[in-house]
Scaffold this motif. Sequence first.
Motif, mmCIF file in Angstrom:
data_model
loop_
_atom_site.group_PDB
_atom_site.id
_atom_site.type_symbol
_atom_site.label_atom_id
_atom_site.label_comp_id
_atom_site.label_asym_id
_atom_site.label_seq_id
_atom_site.Cartn_x
_atom_site.Cartn_y
_atom_site.Cartn_z
ATOM 1 N N ASP A 13 -7.098 5.182 8.156
ATOM 2 C CA ASP A 13 -7.876 5.046 9.393
ATOM 3 C C ASP A 13 -8.962 6.107 9.474
ATOM 4 O O ASP A 13 -8.767 7.254 9.050
ATOM 5 N N LEU A 14 -10.084 5.721 10.049
ATOM 6 C CA LEU A 14 -11.207 6.611 10.329
ATOM 7 C C LEU A 14 -11.526 6.489 11.805
ATOM 8 O O LEU A 14 -11.583 5.379 12.340
ATOM 9 N N GLY A 15 -11.721 7.638 12.480
ATOM 10 C CA GLY A 15 -11.964 7.521 13.909
ATOM 11 C C GLY A 15 -12.495 8.774 14.559
ATOM 12 O O GLY A 15 -12.990 9.696 13.906
ATOM 13 N N TYR A 16 -12.366 8.806 15.879
ATOM 14 C CA TYR A 16 -12.874 9.876 16.729
ATOM 15 C C TYR A 16 -11.716 10.455 17.538
ATOM 16 O O TYR A 16 -10.858 9.706 18.039
ATOM 17 N N ARG A 17 -11.695 11.789 17.685
ATOM 18 C CA ARG A 17 -10.650 12.446 18.471
ATOM 19 C C ARG A 17 -11.271 13.448 19.433
ATOM 20 O O ARG A 17 -12.183 14.195 19.066
ATOM 21 N N TYR A 18 -10.753 13.444 20.660
ATOM 22 C CA TYR A 18 -11.187 14.385 21.703
ATOM 23 C C TYR A 18 -9.969 15.163 22.159
ATOM 24 O O TYR A 18 -8.898 14.590 22.413
ATOM 25 N N ASN A 19 -10.111 16.484 22.270
ATOM 26 C CA ASN A 19 -9.004 17.334 22.683
ATOM 27 C C ASN A 19 -9.519 18.406 23.638
ATOM 28 O O ASN A 19 -10.500 19.086 23.341
ATOM 29 N N ARG A 20 -8.826 18.560 24.778
ATOM 30 C CA ARG A 20 -9.232 19.562 25.771
ATOM 31 C C ARG A 20 -8.002 20.309 26.270
ATOM 32 O O ARG A 20 -6.988 19.699 26.623
ATOM 33 N N ASP A 51 -3.659 41.765 29.463
ATOM 34 C CA ASP A 51 -4.928 41.123 29.792
ATOM 35 C C ASP A 51 -4.659 39.650 30.095
ATOM 36 O O ASP A 51 -3.891 38.997 29.386
ATOM 37 N N ILE A 52 -5.284 39.121 31.135
ATOM 38 C CA ILE A 52 -5.140 37.711 31.509
ATOM 39 C C ILE A 52 -6.526 37.092 31.617
ATOM 40 O O ILE A 52 -7.426 37.654 32.237
ATOM 41 N N SER A 53 -6.678 35.911 30.988
ATOM 42 C CA SER A 53 -7.959 35.208 31.034
ATOM 43 C C SER A 53 -7.727 33.728 31.304
ATOM 44 O O SER A 53 -6.678 33.170 30.967
ATOM 45 N N GLN A 54 -8.710 33.106 31.923
ATOM 46 C CA GLN A 54 -8.713 31.651 32.038
ATOM 47 C C GLN A 54 -9.377 31.099 30.787
ATOM 48 O O GLN A 54 -10.447 31.559 30.382
ATOM 49 N N LEU A 55 -8.739 30.114 30.155
ATOM 50 C CA LEU A 55 -9.222 29.584 28.879
ATOM 51 C C LEU A 55 -9.441 28.085 28.982
ATOM 52 O O LEU A 55 -8.568 27.349 29.451
ATOM 53 N N GLU A 56 -10.608 27.634 28.532
ATOM 54 C CA GLU A 56 -10.881 26.204 28.391
ATOM 55 C C GLU A 56 -11.478 25.962 27.008
ATOM 56 O O GLU A 56 -12.456 26.611 26.624
ATOM 57 N N THR A 57 -10.877 25.045 26.251
ATOM 58 C CA THR A 57 -11.405 24.688 24.936
ATOM 59 C C THR A 57 -11.592 23.180 24.873
ATOM 60 O O THR A 57 -10.763 22.418 25.390
ATOM 61 N N VAL A 58 -12.664 22.755 24.240
ATOM 62 C CA VAL A 58 -12.940 21.335 24.048
ATOM 63 C C VAL A 58 -13.278 21.110 22.581
ATOM 64 O O VAL A 58 -14.165 21.768 22.031
ATOM 65 N N LYS A 59 -12.543 20.184 21.963
ATOM 66 C CA LYS A 59 -12.819 19.788 20.585
ATOM 67 C C LYS A 59 -13.133 18.294 20.560
ATOM 68 O O LYS A 59 -12.472 17.502 21.228
ATOM 69 N N ASN A 60 -14.119 17.916 19.775
ATOM 70 C CA ASN A 60 -14.361 16.497 19.526
ATOM 71 C C ASN A 60 -14.943 16.349 18.138
ATOM 72 O O ASN A 60 -15.749 17.162 17.700
ATOM 73 N N GLY A 61 -14.483 15.316 17.446
ATOM 74 C CA GLY A 61 -14.956 15.150 16.079
ATOM 75 C C GLY A 61 -14.319 13.976 15.371
ATOM 76 O O GLY A 61 -13.704 13.099 15.982
ATOM 77 N N VAL A 62 -14.441 13.977 14.057
ATOM 78 C CA VAL A 62 -14.046 12.858 13.203
ATOM 79 C C VAL A 62 -12.659 13.101 12.638
ATOM 80 O O VAL A 62 -12.298 14.231 12.293
ATOM 81 N N THR A 63 -11.863 12.022 12.530
ATOM 82 C CA THR A 63 -10.553 12.101 11.906
ATOM 83 C C THR A 63 -10.464 11.131 10.730
ATOM 84 O O THR A 63 -11.011 10.027 10.788
ATOM 85 N N LEU A 64 -9.765 11.556 9.688
ATOM 86 C CA LEU A 64 -9.437 10.712 8.537
ATOM 87 C C LEU A 64 -7.927 10.788 8.355
ATOM 88 O O LEU A 64 -7.373 11.885 8.241
ATOM 89 N N ALA A 65 -7.253 9.633 8.310
ATOM 90 C CA ALA A 65 -5.786 9.677 8.323
ATOM 91 C C ALA A 65 -5.180 8.625 7.396
ATOM 92 O O ALA A 65 -5.114 7.447 7.761
ATOM 93 N N PRO A 66 -4.722 9.020 6.203
ATOM 94 C CA PRO A 66 -3.883 8.122 5.402
ATOM 95 C C PRO A 66 -2.473 8.082 5.977
ATOM 96 O O PRO A 66 -1.979 9.083 6.506
#
Length: 226
Positions: A121-128, A144-159
């Motif tokens: 499969d070939l596709g798109y993945r979004y992760n937040r 130390d304490i911080s507020q953290l936000e991360t956003v990932k988006n990109g291509v996936t290849l999956a045998p």
Amino acid sequence: MKQTTLSLFLIFILALPVFSQENNIYSIGLNAISIMQLPRIANQDPLKYLTTNFNGGMFKVNDRQISYRVSGSFINNKSVQFQSDCTNCELDNGQVTDYRVKLGFEKSLNYSHIQPYLAFDLGYRYNRFNGIQNYISLQRTISDISQLETVKNGVTLAPSLGIRITPVELISVFAEGSLEFYYSNLHSRIIKQDPSFLVTETSEHKKEFLFTPITIGIQIHLGNKY
């Protein structure tokens, strides 16, 4: 007794008329349970496994040789927590949203009731991820304490490698495992929760291998070719 029961079950399965989704034009699938690795959150190590229920599905167009499929999965605001006795490290706690949409194909290795198959499969993945990042000092206290936000988006290849059992003509049960290569663009935003209220934003590209040991589900086959 257990061996006798297992033997009778196998004989019953093999004695049934041979059915295959290859006799049908379409298949609709639902993921009942899945154990998967989430993309890495900040510097968290090791990668976290997550068990989900009824979080995805699949639509297939069946052919004699190859089945073409569209699949997807989703996780919406799932709470994740990392527990550790580490020192001089970061611990992240919050909520994660993750979804994938993929297009691919699969090839059955035979046409019996029990069908091993290969897929790609070939596709798109979004992760937040949105939550709190705690820094654990050498004294094992939160320094130390911080507020953290991360956003990932990109291509996936999956045998993938799977097995499908078709006890009756219109229904199959499947189990599948996959190894996914994820190439993404990461954008992170860190806000210090102290008087400085310092905001740090970064962007970079990431490469990850994510393992899904098993996904178990059911498929319904429609549109008889004959």
